[in-house]
Design a protein around this motif. Structure first.
Motif, PDB file in Angstrom:
ATOM      1  N   SER A  32       0.838  -1.192   0.000  1.00 11.31           N
ATOM      2  CA  SER A  32       0.000   0.000   0.000  1.00 11.31           C
ATOM      3  C   SER A  32       0.872   1.240   0.000  1.00 11.31           C
ATOM      4  O   SER A  32       1.857   1.343   0.711  1.00 11.31           O
ATOM      5  CB  SER A  32      -0.897   0.003   1.242  1.00 11.31           C
ATOM      6  OG  SER A  32      -1.606   1.203   1.335  1.00 11.31           O
ATOM      7  N   THR A  33       0.512   2.193  -0.835  1.00  4.40           N
ATOM      8  CA  THR A  33       1.289   3.428  -0.913  1.00  4.40           C
ATOM      9  C   THR A  33       0.890   4.414   0.173  1.00  4.40           C
ATOM     10  O   THR A  33       1.493   5.467   0.302  1.00  4.40           O
ATOM     11  CB  THR A  33       1.093   4.099  -2.292  1.00  4.40           C
ATOM     12  OG1 THR A  33      -0.303   4.354  -2.492  1.00  4.40           O
ATOM     13  CG2 THR A  33       1.613   3.205  -3.406  1.00  4.40           C
ATOM     14  N   GLN A  34      -0.118   4.074   0.925  1.00  5.36           N
ATOM     15  CA  GLN A  34      -0.561   4.950   2.004  1.00  5.36           C
ATOM     16  C   GLN A  34       0.499   4.990   3.101  1.00  5.36           C
ATOM     17  O   GLN A  34       1.228   4.046   3.301  1.00  5.36           O
ATOM     18  CB  GLN A  34      -1.869   4.430   2.608  1.00  5.36           C
ATOM     19  CG  GLN A  34      -3.017   4.325   1.646  1.00  5.36           C
ATOM     20  CD  GLN A  34      -3.611   5.663   1.300  1.00  5.36           C
ATOM     21  OE1 GLN A  34      -3.508   6.619   2.056  1.00  5.36           O
ATOM     22  NE2 GLN A  34      -4.226   5.745   0.150  1.00  5.36           N
ATOM     23  N   SER A  35       0.561   6.100   3.784  1.00  8.95           N
ATOM     24  CA  SER A  35       1.404   6.176   4.964  1.00  8.95           C
ATOM     25  C   SER A  35       0.664   6.987   6.010  1.00  8.95           C
ATOM     26  O   SER A  35      -0.213   7.773   5.700  1.00  8.95           O
ATOM     27  CB  SER A  35       2.755   6.822   4.639  1.00  8.95           C
ATOM     28  OG  SER A  35       2.565   8.155   4.224  1.00  8.95           O
ATOM     29  N   GLY A  36       1.016   6.778   7.238  1.00  7.17           N
ATOM     30  CA  GLY A  36       0.343   7.481   8.327  1.00  7.17           C
ATOM     31  C   GLY A  36      -0.957   6.806   8.704  1.00  7.17           C
ATOM     32  O   GLY A  36      -1.319   5.745   8.205  1.00  7.17           O
ATOM     33  N   LYS A  37      -1.665   7.466   9.594  1.00 10.77           N
ATOM     34  CA  LYS A  37      -2.925   6.917  10.080  1.00 10.77           C
ATOM     35  C   LYS A  37      -3.979   6.954   8.989  1.00 10.77           C
ATOM     36  O   LYS A  37      -3.957   7.800   8.104  1.00 10.77           O
ATOM     37  CB  LYS A  37      -3.427   7.733  11.273  1.00 10.77           C
ATOM     38  CG  LYS A  37      -2.580   7.598  12.505  1.00 10.77           C
ATOM     39  CD  LYS A  37      -3.171   8.419  13.626  1.00 10.77           C
ATOM     40  CE  LYS A  37      -2.312   8.317  14.868  1.00 10.77           C
ATOM     41  NZ  LYS A  37      -2.860   9.117  15.959  1.00 10.77           N
ATOM     42  N   ILE A  38      -4.905   6.049   9.097  1.00 13.81           N
ATOM     43  CA  ILE A  38      -6.058   6.056   8.215  1.00 13.81           C
ATOM     44  C   ILE A  38      -7.027   7.081   8.786  1.00 13.81           C
ATOM     45  O   ILE A  38      -7.259   7.124   9.996  1.00 13.81           O
ATOM     46  CB  ILE A  38      -6.710   4.655   8.184  1.00 13.81           C
ATOM     47  CG1 ILE A  38      -5.745   3.660   7.560  1.00 13.81           C
ATOM     48  CG2 ILE A  38      -8.038   4.678   7.458  1.00 13.81           C
ATOM     49  CD1 ILE A  38      -6.202   2.218   7.656  1.00 13.81           C
ATOM     50  N   SER A  90     -16.681   0.219   2.562  1.00 13.21           N
ATOM     51  CA  SER A  90     -16.903  -1.091   3.163  1.00 13.21           C
ATOM     52  C   SER A  90     -15.548  -1.639   3.594  1.00 13.21           C
ATOM     53  O   SER A  90     -14.504  -1.124   3.200  1.00 13.21           O
ATOM     54  CB  SER A  90     -17.570  -2.052   2.158  1.00 13.21           C
ATOM     55  OG  SER A  90     -16.729  -2.264   1.045  1.00 13.21           O
ATOM     56  N   VAL A  91     -15.588  -2.678   4.409  1.00  9.12           N
ATOM     57  CA  VAL A  91     -14.344  -3.311   4.842  1.00  9.12           C
ATOM     58  C   VAL A  91     -14.457  -4.807   4.561  1.00  9.12           C
ATOM     59  O   VAL A  91     -15.502  -5.423   4.772  1.00  9.12           O
ATOM     60  CB  VAL A  91     -14.022  -3.011   6.328  1.00  9.12           C
ATOM     61  CG1 VAL A  91     -14.992  -3.680   7.271  1.00  9.12           C
ATOM     62  CG2 VAL A  91     -12.605  -3.381   6.683  1.00  9.12           C
ATOM     63  N   GLU A  92     -13.363  -5.344   4.014  1.00  9.89           N
ATOM     64  CA  GLU A  92     -13.289  -6.777   3.716  1.00  9.89           C
ATOM     65  C   GLU A  92     -12.107  -7.357   4.474  1.00  9.89           C
ATOM     66  O   GLU A  92     -10.977  -6.901   4.318  1.00  9.89           O
ATOM     67  CB  GLU A  92     -13.101  -6.979   2.217  1.00  9.89           C
ATOM     68  CG  GLU A  92     -13.050  -8.427   1.801  1.00  9.89           C
ATOM     69  CD  GLU A  92     -12.881  -8.577   0.302  1.00  9.89           C
ATOM     70  OE1 GLU A  92     -11.999  -9.349  -0.107  1.00  9.89           O
ATOM     71  OE2 GLU A  92     -13.618  -7.907  -0.454  1.00  9.89           O
ATOM     72  N   ASN A 130     -13.025  -0.412  -5.074  1.00  9.00           N
ATOM     73  CA  ASN A 130     -11.590  -0.163  -5.210  1.00  9.00           C
ATOM     74  C   ASN A 130     -10.985  -0.108  -3.816  1.00  9.00           C
ATOM     75  O   ASN A 130     -11.588   0.466  -2.902  1.00  9.00           O
ATOM     76  CB  ASN A 130     -11.330   1.173  -5.918  1.00  9.00           C
ATOM     77  CG  ASN A 130     -11.878   1.167  -7.329  1.00  9.00           C
ATOM     78  OD1 ASN A 130     -11.646   0.242  -8.079  1.00  9.00           O
ATOM     79  ND2 ASN A 130     -12.630   2.207  -7.655  1.00  9.00           N
ATOM     80  N   THR A 131      -9.809  -0.698  -3.643  1.00  3.68           N
ATOM     81  CA  THR A 131      -9.152  -0.691  -2.339  1.00  3.68           C
ATOM     82  C   THR A 131      -8.585   0.705  -2.065  1.00  3.68           C
ATOM     83  O   THR A 131      -7.780   1.210  -2.840  1.00  3.68           O
ATOM     84  CB  THR A 131      -8.038  -1.749  -2.288  1.00  3.68           C
ATOM     85  OG1 THR A 131      -8.634  -3.033  -2.503  1.00  3.68           O
ATOM     86  CG2 THR A 131      -7.319  -1.736  -0.946  1.00  3.68           C
ATOM     87  N   ILE A 132      -9.026   1.306  -0.968  1.00  4.59           N
ATOM     88  CA  ILE A 132      -8.549   2.619  -0.538  1.00  4.59           C
ATOM     89  C   ILE A 132      -7.313   2.469   0.325  1.00  4.59           C
ATOM     90  O   ILE A 132      -6.367   3.233   0.233  1.00  4.59           O
ATOM     91  CB  ILE A 132      -9.640   3.366   0.272  1.00  4.59           C
ATOM     92  CG1 ILE A 132     -10.890   3.550  -0.563  1.00  4.59           C
ATOM     93  CG2 ILE A 132      -9.114   4.680   0.809  1.00  4.59           C
ATOM     94  CD1 ILE A 132     -12.088   4.019   0.245  1.00  4.59           C
ATOM     95  N   ASP A 133      -7.352   1.483   1.196  1.00  2.79           N
ATOM     96  CA  ASP A 133      -6.232   1.230   2.102  1.00  2.79           C
ATOM     97  C   ASP A 133      -6.248  -0.234   2.499  1.00  2.79           C
ATOM     98  O   ASP A 133      -7.261  -0.915   2.348  1.00  2.79           O
ATOM     99  CB  ASP A 133      -6.303   2.120   3.341  1.00  2.79           C
ATOM    100  CG  ASP A 133      -4.924   2.485   3.872  1.00  2.79           C
ATOM    101  OD1 ASP A 133      -3.978   1.698   3.669  1.00  2.79           O
ATOM    102  OD2 ASP A 133      -4.788   3.546   4.482  1.00  2.79           O
ATOM    103  N   GLU A 134      -5.095  -0.687   2.985  1.00  2.00           N
ATOM    104  CA  GLU A 134      -4.942  -2.083   3.364  1.00  2.00           C
ATOM    105  C   GLU A 134      -4.003  -2.163   4.547  1.00  2.00           C
ATOM    106  O   GLU A 134      -3.000  -1.460   4.607  1.00  2.00           O
ATOM    107  CB  GLU A 134      -4.349  -2.858   2.178  1.00  2.00           C
ATOM    108  CG  GLU A 134      -4.062  -4.305   2.475  1.00  2.00           C
ATOM    109  CD  GLU A 134      -3.436  -5.036   1.285  1.00  2.00           C
ATOM    110  OE1 GLU A 134      -3.170  -4.403   0.244  1.00  2.00           O
ATOM    111  OE2 GLU A 134      -3.209  -6.232   1.418  1.00  2.00           O
ATOM    112  N   PHE A 135      -4.362  -3.018   5.507  1.00  2.00           N
ATOM    113  CA  PHE A 135      -3.468  -3.266   6.628  1.00  2.00           C
ATOM    114  C   PHE A 135      -3.654  -4.699   7.109  1.00  2.00           C
ATOM    115  O   PHE A 135      -4.630  -5.358   6.775  1.00  2.00           O
ATOM    116  CB  PHE A 135      -3.666  -2.251   7.763  1.00  2.00           C
ATOM    117  CG  PHE A 135      -5.077  -2.134   8.285  1.00  2.00           C
ATOM    118  CD1 PHE A 135      -5.482  -2.832   9.413  1.00  2.00           C
ATOM    119  CD2 PHE A 135      -5.993  -1.281   7.672  1.00  2.00           C
ATOM    120  CE1 PHE A 135      -6.775  -2.707   9.915  1.00  2.00           C
ATOM    121  CE2 PHE A 135      -7.286  -1.158   8.170  1.00  2.00           C
ATOM    122  CZ  PHE A 135      -7.677  -1.865   9.286  1.00  2.00           C
ATOM    123  N   VAL A 136      -2.661  -5.185   7.845  1.00  2.00           N
ATOM    124  CA  VAL A 136      -2.668  -6.549   8.357  1.00  2.00           C
ATOM    125  C   VAL A 136      -2.746  -6.482   9.875  1.00  2.00           C
ATOM    126  O   VAL A 136      -1.959  -5.784  10.516  1.00  2.00           O
ATOM    127  CB  VAL A 136      -1.389  -7.312   7.934  1.00  2.00           C
ATOM    128  CG1 VAL A 136      -1.376  -8.714   8.535  1.00  2.00           C
ATOM    129  CG2 VAL A 136      -1.279  -7.370   6.416  1.00  2.00           C
TER     130      VAL A 136
END
Length: 188
Positions: A32-38, A90-92, A130-136
Motif C-alpha cells: 500500500s502506498t498509504q502512509s500514516g494513520k487512516i 466497506s471493509v473486507e 476499489n481498495t482505498i487502504d490495506e493493513f494486516v
C-alpha cells in the motif's frame, strides 16, 4: 545474593508475562502506498472470509467459532461508531493465518510451545470496490500455565484483540506505518 536472584527471577517472569500476549497492525503486504494513520473511516458493510488453509487448521479446534469471531468484529466496529449505513465505504477482512496450541501444550510449556495467533488482511474499499487502504492485523497469545490452559479464554482474547485493533485502525487511533517503523527501529 538471594535477594538479587529473586529480583532477577521476578524480572524474568514479568518480561515473559508482558510478551505473552501481543498484537500488531502493519501496512498491507501488497505494498500500500498509504502512509500514516487512516482517516476515520465509517463503513456500511463488513465482509469476513477465512482462507481455505485457515478453515483446515481450525476445523478441529472445538473452541473456535467463525460466527462468534465475525460477531465480535462487527460488534466492536459498531460499538466504536464505525458502522454507518450512509457510508460509501466497506471493509473486507480475510483471515490468512491461525494457530491454536493444544491445551496441554499451552498449560505445560507456555510460550515455549509457540503462540496462538489470528492474522488477517483488512481492505478498506470505496463504493466501486476499489481498495482505498490495506493493513494486516495480528493477535497473538503465548501465555501458559493457568493463563494458557483454557482454550476458550485464549481464543476469546484473540477474537477481542483482533476486533479492537481493526476498529482502532479504522478509527484513526492506530498508525499501521508506525508499527512497522517501530519494529524496524528496534531490530536495527
Amino acid at each position: 545474593m538471594r535477594q538479587q536472584q529473586a529480583v532477577h527471577l521476578f524480572m524474568l517472569i514479568l518480561i515473559l508475562m508482558l510478551t505473552g500476549c501481543s498484537s500488531s497492525v502493519e501496512r498491507g503486504a501488497n505494498g500500500s502506498t498509504q502512509s500514516g494513520k487512516i482517516a476515520r473511516s465509517e463503513v456500511n458493510e463488513v465482509t469476513i472470509h477465512f482462507s481455505d488453509e485457515v478453515k483446515e487448521k481450525i476445523k478441529d479446534v472445538s473452541s473456535f467459532d467463525m460466527i462468534r469471531f465475525n460477531e465480535t468484529v462487527i460488534s466492536q466496529l459498531d460499538n466504536s461508531g464505525l458502522l454507518n449505513a450512509a457510508s460509501d465505504k466497506s471493509v473486507e477482512i480475510t483471515i490468512t493465518g491461525a494457530r491454536f496450541r493444544h491445551t496441554a501444550l499451552a498449560a505445560l510449556f507456555g510460550f515455549m510451545a509457540g503462540a496462538d495467533h489470528i492474522t488477517g488482511n483488512v481492505l478498506l474499499k470505496d463504493d466501486a470496490q476499489n481498495t482505498i487502504d490495506e493493513f494486516v492485523v495480528s493477535a497473538s497469545y503465548a501465555l501458559g500455565g493457568a493463563g494458557g490452559a483454557n482454550e476458550e479464554t485464549r481464543i476469546s482474547w484473540m477474537y477481542g484483540k483482533f476486533a479492537e485493533l481493526t476498529a482502532q485502525t479504522l478509527s484513526g487511533e492506530v498508525d499501521p506505518s508506525a508499527t512497522k517503523k517501530q519494529a524496524e527501529k528496534f531490530l536495527n
